[in-house]
Structure formats: structure tokens, C-alpha cells
Design a protein around this motif. Structure first.
Motif, PDB file in Angstrom:
ATOM      1  N   UNK A  63       0.853  -1.186   0.000  1.00  0.00           N
ATOM      2  CA  UNK A  63       0.000   0.000   0.000  1.00  0.00           C
ATOM      3  C   UNK A  63       0.890   1.238   0.000  1.00  0.00           C
ATOM      4  N   UNK A  64       0.533   2.187  -0.861  1.00  0.00           N
ATOM      5  CA  UNK A  64       1.337   3.397  -1.031  1.00  0.00           C
ATOM      6  C   UNK A  64       0.766   4.538  -0.201  1.00  0.00           C
ATOM      7  N   UNK A  65       1.611   5.544   0.042  1.00  0.00           N
ATOM      8  CA  UNK A  65       1.123   6.774   0.671  1.00  0.00           C
ATOM      9  C   UNK A  65       0.077   7.407  -0.240  1.00  0.00           C
ATOM     10  N   UNK A  66      -0.912   8.066   0.349  1.00  0.00           N
ATOM     11  CA  UNK A  66      -1.945   8.725  -0.443  1.00  0.00           C
ATOM     12  C   UNK A  66      -2.852   7.757  -1.167  1.00  0.00           C
ATOM     13  N   UNK A 105     -16.737   8.510   5.103  1.00  0.00           N
ATOM     14  CA  UNK A 105     -16.184   8.418   3.750  1.00  0.00           C
ATOM     15  C   UNK A 105     -15.469   9.689   3.353  1.00  0.00           C
ATOM     16  N   UNK A 106     -16.057  10.849   3.700  1.00  0.00           N
ATOM     17  CA  UNK A 106     -15.411  12.088   3.268  1.00  0.00           C
ATOM     18  C   UNK A 106     -14.122  12.308   4.051  1.00  0.00           C
ATOM     19  N   UNK A 119      -6.643  10.492   2.221  1.00  0.00           N
ATOM     20  CA  UNK A 119      -5.909  10.086   1.026  1.00  0.00           C
ATOM     21  C   UNK A 119      -5.337  11.318   0.314  1.00  0.00           C
ATOM     22  N   UNK A 120      -6.153  12.370   0.210  1.00  0.00           N
ATOM     23  CA  UNK A 120      -5.688  13.572  -0.474  1.00  0.00           C
ATOM     24  C   UNK A 120      -4.526  14.227   0.265  1.00  0.00           C
TER      25      UNK A 120
END
Lengths: 243, 306
Positions: free
Chosen positions: B26-29, B169-170, B176-177
Motif C-alpha cells: 500500500x502506497x502513501x496517499x 467516507x469524506x 488520502x488527499x
């Protein structure tokens, strides 16, 4: 340091917020002290003429036991059941600081209890004497011993079982602890067993240190206290399951 | 370097093998969803990554560190949301977030976090009196207050009302952003379709699929046309007309084993029109993720010998 202070304050707030723990740690000791000081129905050991002289050290011992064994054990048992301890394990707080915070919260509550009980006892005519430093030492040893017993239950039993067991043990240790009823009035065999328990050892040490050689247990009380203060936390640490 | 690297992870409880050789990256972001039925080994996998479970075999790296050996260092950089509990029952959201904030050097502002999670109104309500959704949102907040680089969320929306689900979810999309690596477990497929950049389907401790949600659907879609029509039509005749097998899967529900090309659909509708049969509904587009999921689980069990 900030985390330790915040955690200790939180532990203390949570304890004071639980009605049953305030009842156990403050209301019952104050009630027993006031009632039996004024209603002269208790047998008194030889050489003691006023009930408050005997009761004040004994009830201080009871207060220490209620905080460090019952209140701490029950709260920790529920924290384990609600996975609070597990969750804290994933934070930078760490177990050493969590234990330190719980210790500080217990000691702080014991200070409050001592202040209240000494005040009430003085109002009822108690004249403390002897060696307060020795009494403080006995309280520290007893706190380690009782906390070890409480945490042994909290770390091994379901929270509801810990709740019942801690309250049951509290009643037994109160009755055979020389806190309200003098050991000298117990049947011989029972008195011998009682002298090996931490409750009688603490009340003995407090009686002798606060009333200047009253009906205390002498050196024997200190040996028993020290043994429980080392042994009980060790058992708790070995058997504690964090989740 | 990926935020999370797992190779050949196995977790055993005595004789029981909960996780049996799982690989993950799993990657950052990014948001990685671990999807699978109950008892598939999702929580055991996540708990091995969190440092709660000793692994019996395999290599695990979180931010380049070993969760078992470097647990103390990782607690400052990783946020954890347990499947349930984890909060003092007598503590309200404001107090709990304030306490957890004190554990970290540069925490988020608890008041801001309360607003973002929609908990300002119940800031002083003890945890035990919060609704299931409010409890989950508080647990999420406690996972975020230390500004983690990796967040593990175990069933974050289980028992949460639709409004709360929207909030969660938001917040996850926001993480992630901001470059956070999010790993979540779920058995809700809707969650995966909406949130995940990558989905790893786990069953009986093994990976049965590892792809993006879109890849999973397209790689397996488009091999049949399904439609509704009156029960009992002549499937043999229909199959002959279309040059593919046709079956009545349930009374009035048909499936033709051919790609849903315009020509095939035209032939189907022409065949029905000749016989004056009404067409109730026609599904020739992408397969739903749920169908893919169920089929992969079934294939894994029949092929892998379970």
C-alpha cells in the motif's frame, strides 16, 4: 510529561465521576467512622476508652483498601473489557506511563480521603499522635499490595466477576482486618489467619504509628505488608492479560 | 518506498491458521480495502500490521519498520481504529480527543476535529450513551488526532447510519488527499467501490484477488446477457438463434452465455419480438462488484481445496 499529567488527571476525574466509587471510597468510610464513634456498640481493645481513638486509624486503612484495591481493580477490569487498554497500547502513552498515571491518581485520591477522614475524626474528638511518616510509609506499602490484588483480578477475570469479587473481598477484609472490629475479639484461628492478610497488617501498622503504641501489630505488621507489597504486584504483572 | 509491505504473512492461533501467506503493498496517499467474509483473516492481518498479533511467518514493514520490534516508534506515526470499543465508557468525545491529543507532539486541534466528525453537538455526552455511529466517528477521530502517516480502520462503517457513513467516507477521502496511507477492512462492497484505490479480497486467510475495483469488475464482466421475460420460453430455440447457451436461471430470469455485443442484443430482441414476448429488463453492462466478489470466493474455495 504532558501525557502523564493529562492521563493522571483523567484517571482521577473518571474515578470521581463514578457514583459507586465515591460511595465506596468516601461515603462509606466517613459514615462508618461517624456512626460507630457516636453509637457505642463496638467492642474496644484494652486500653482504649473512646471509639474514635480506635476507629480513626482503622477507617483510614479501610479507605486505602477501597481506593487501591476495589476502585482501581473494578475500573481497570472494565477498561480491559471495553478494549481501552488495548487501544492505549497503540498510542505513544505506553504501559509504564499508564501504570504511573494510575498510581498517581490512586495516591491523589488517598490524599483527599486522608484529609476528609482526619478532619471528621478530629471533629469527633480524635487526637492523632505518634509518627505520621511511618503511617505514610505503611500506606504506600499497602497501596502497592492492594493494587496488586485488584489488578490481579482485573487482568484475569471478566469485569463483572472482578466487580463482584472485589466487593466481596472488601467486605471480608473489612470484617477480619482490625479496621472496625478488633482482632482480639475474633476466634483464635481466624485471628491468626487475619494477621497474615494485608488489611490487618495495614490497620495494625496505622494503629501503632498513629496512636503511639496502641493495639498495633508491631514489626510483624510491617513484614506482612512488605511481603504483600512485593508479591501481589508480581502476581498481577505475570497474569495480566491486556485484552 | 511503499507505506506498507507484506510478504508471506501468516498468523496462527495454536492449531488454527487465521492468515496463511498474504502479500500486500500500500502506497502513501492511497486507500487499500481488505474485503472478505467474516472470519476470512482480515482483522488478524490488520492486527499483525498494528503490532498486536505476533506473526508466525512472513515479512511485515510499516513505514519501513517492523510493527513487532519497533512498536513504540510506530505508535507516534500510525493511527488505529479498533472494530469496537477502545474508549473510556464514562468519557465524552471532547475529553477523549483532548486526552489522546496529549499523547502526541503535534496533534490536531480537538475542537476542529469534533466539527469535522459532526460530533460537536454531543461533545460532552459519555461514550456509553452515544449512538453506534457516533461511537465509530469518535474512534475514527482518536485514530487521526496524532496526525498519522498510516491509518488502520477495522470495519469503520459497521453499524453506522447513512449520514455518519457519509462523514466517515469524506474524512477517509480527505486523508488520502493529504497523503495518508489508509488500510480498511470491510465486508461492505459499496464502501470498496466508493473509497478504495485498491481492493484485496481475502478468504480463509489467503488472497483471492488483488486489483483496483474497476479492474476487478471489467476483467470479469461482459460474458453474459441476463434478461427477464415470461417464464417457460423456449431456451433451446433462443440458444440456437444466438449461437450460445441460454438457460432459465430462475422462473422468468434468463441468462445467455455470450458477450453483450450490439449484434447479440439485437438478435435477442428480434427473437423475442417475433414471438411477441415482452422484455422485462435487460442487464448487459458491467457486472456488479458483489457478483464478482461472490464468484471469486466460490472459485477460490472450489479450486484451492480450501
Amino acid at each position: 510529561m504532558r501525557a502523564l499529567v493529562a492521563q493522571s488527571a483523567a484517571e482521577l476525574r473518571l474515578t470521581l465521576r463514578r457514583g459507586e466509587s465515591v460511595l465506596l471510597t468516601l461515603a462509606i468510610p466517613v459514615g462508618l467512622l461517624a456512626f460507630f464513634s457516636e453509637v457505642h456498640v463496638l467492642p474496644l481493645p484494652a486500653g482504649v476508652h473512646r471509639p474514635v481513638q480506635y476507629l480513626a486509624p482503622g477507617i483510614l486503612a479501610l479507605a486505602v483498601m477501597s481506593t487501591s484495591m476495589v476502585s482501581l481493580g473494578i475500573a481497570t477490569g472494565f477498561e480491559r473489557q471495553y478494549l481501552v487498554l488495548k487501544r492505549l497500547g497503540a498510542t505513544p502513552l505506553g504501559r509504564p506511563r499508564l501504570l504511573a498515571a494510575k498510581t498517581l491518581a490512586v495516591l491523589a485520591l488517598e490524599l483527599v480521603q486522608t484529609g476528609v477522614l482526619v478532619g471528621v475524626a478530629a471533629a469527633l474528638g480524635w487526637n492523632p499522635g505518634g509518627d505520621p511518616a511511618a503511617a505514610a510509609g505503611a500506606v504506600v506499602l499497602a497501596t502497592a499490595a492492594f493494587a496488586g490484588i485488584g489488578l490481579t483480578m482485573a487482568g484475569a477475570l471478566r469485569a463483572e466477576v472482578t466487580l463482584a469479587a472485589a466487593n466481596g473481598l472488601y467486605l471480608v477484609l473489612l470484617l477480619v482486618g482490625g479496621m472496625v472490629f478488633p482482632l482480639s475479639h475474633l476466634p483464635g484461628g481466624l485471628a491468626t489467619v487475619a494477621r497474615a492478610l494485608p488489611s490487618a497488617a495495614l490497620s495494625g501498622a496505622l494503629h501503632s504509628s498513629l496512636t503511639g503504641g496502641g493495639p498495633g501489630g508491631g514489626i510483624e505488621s510491617w513484614v506482612v505488608l512488605a511481603a504483600w507489597a512485593v508479591g501481589a504486584p508480581l502476581v498481577a504483572a505475570l497474569g495480566f492479560r491486556w485484552e | 518506498m511503499a507505506s506498507i509491505e507484506v510478504e508471506g504473512l501468516s498468523v496462527r492461533y495454536g492449531e488454527v491458521v487465521a492468515v496463511d501467506g498474504i502479500d500486500l503493498v500500500a502506497e502513501a496517499g492511497s486507500v487499500l480495502a481488505l474485503l472478505g467474509p467474516n472470519g476470512a483473516g482480515k482483522t488478524s492481518t490488520v492486527e499483525a500490521l498494528e503490532g498486536y498479533r505476533p506473526r508466525s511467518a512472513g515479512m511485515v514493514r510499516v513505514l519501513g519498520l517492523d510493527p513487532a520490534r519497533d512498536h513504540a516508534a510506530l505508535t507516534r506515526r500510525v493511527g488505529v481504529m479498533l472494530q469496537r470499543g477502545g474508549v473510556y465508557p464514562g468519557m465524552g468525545p471532547a475529553e477523549a480527543l483532548g486526552l489522546f491529543a496529549s499523547y502526541y507532539r503535534h496533534p490536531l486541534d480537538p475542537a476542529t476535529l469534533l466539527g469535522r466528525l459532526g460530533l460537536a453537538r454531543v461533545a460532552r455526552t459519555p461514550w456509553r450513551r452515544l449512538s453506534g455511529g457516533e461511537q465509530q466517528r469518535l474512534s475514527l477521530g482518536l485514530a487521526l488526532v496524532g496526525r498519522p502517516e498510516v491509518v488502520f480502520l477495522d470495519e469503520p462503517t459497521a453499524g453506522v447510519d447513512p449520514e455518519g457513513r457519509q462523514v466517515i467516507r469524506s474524512v477517509v477521502a480527505g486523508l488520502r488527499d493529504e497523503g495518508v496511507c489508509v488500510v480498511l477492512t470491510t465486508h461492505q462492497l459499496e464502501e470498496v467501490e466508493r473509497l478504495a484505490d485498491r481492493v484485496v479480497i481475502v478468504d480463509r486467510g489467503r488472497v483471492v484477488a488483488d486489483a483496483t475495483p474497476a479492474e476487478l469488475v471489467t476483467a470479469t464482466a461482459g460474458h453474459s446477457i441476463r434478461f427477464g421475460a415470461p417464464p417457460g420460453i423456449d431456451t433451446a430455440g433462443l440458444g440456437a438463434a444466438l449461437g450460445a447457451g441460454a438457460v432459465e436461471a430462475e422462473p422468468g430470469e434468463y441468462e445467455v452465455a455470450t458477450a453483450p455485443t450490439p449484434a447479440a442484443i439485437a438478435a435477442l430482441t428480434a427473437w423475442l419480438a417475433e414471438r411477441d414476448l415482452p422484455l422485462a429488463d435487460l442487464r448487459a453492462g458491467r457486472e456488479r462488484l458483489e457478483d464478482v466478489f461472490l464468484r471469486l470466493i466460490a472459485d477460490g474455495r472450489s479450486g484451492g481445496g480450501g
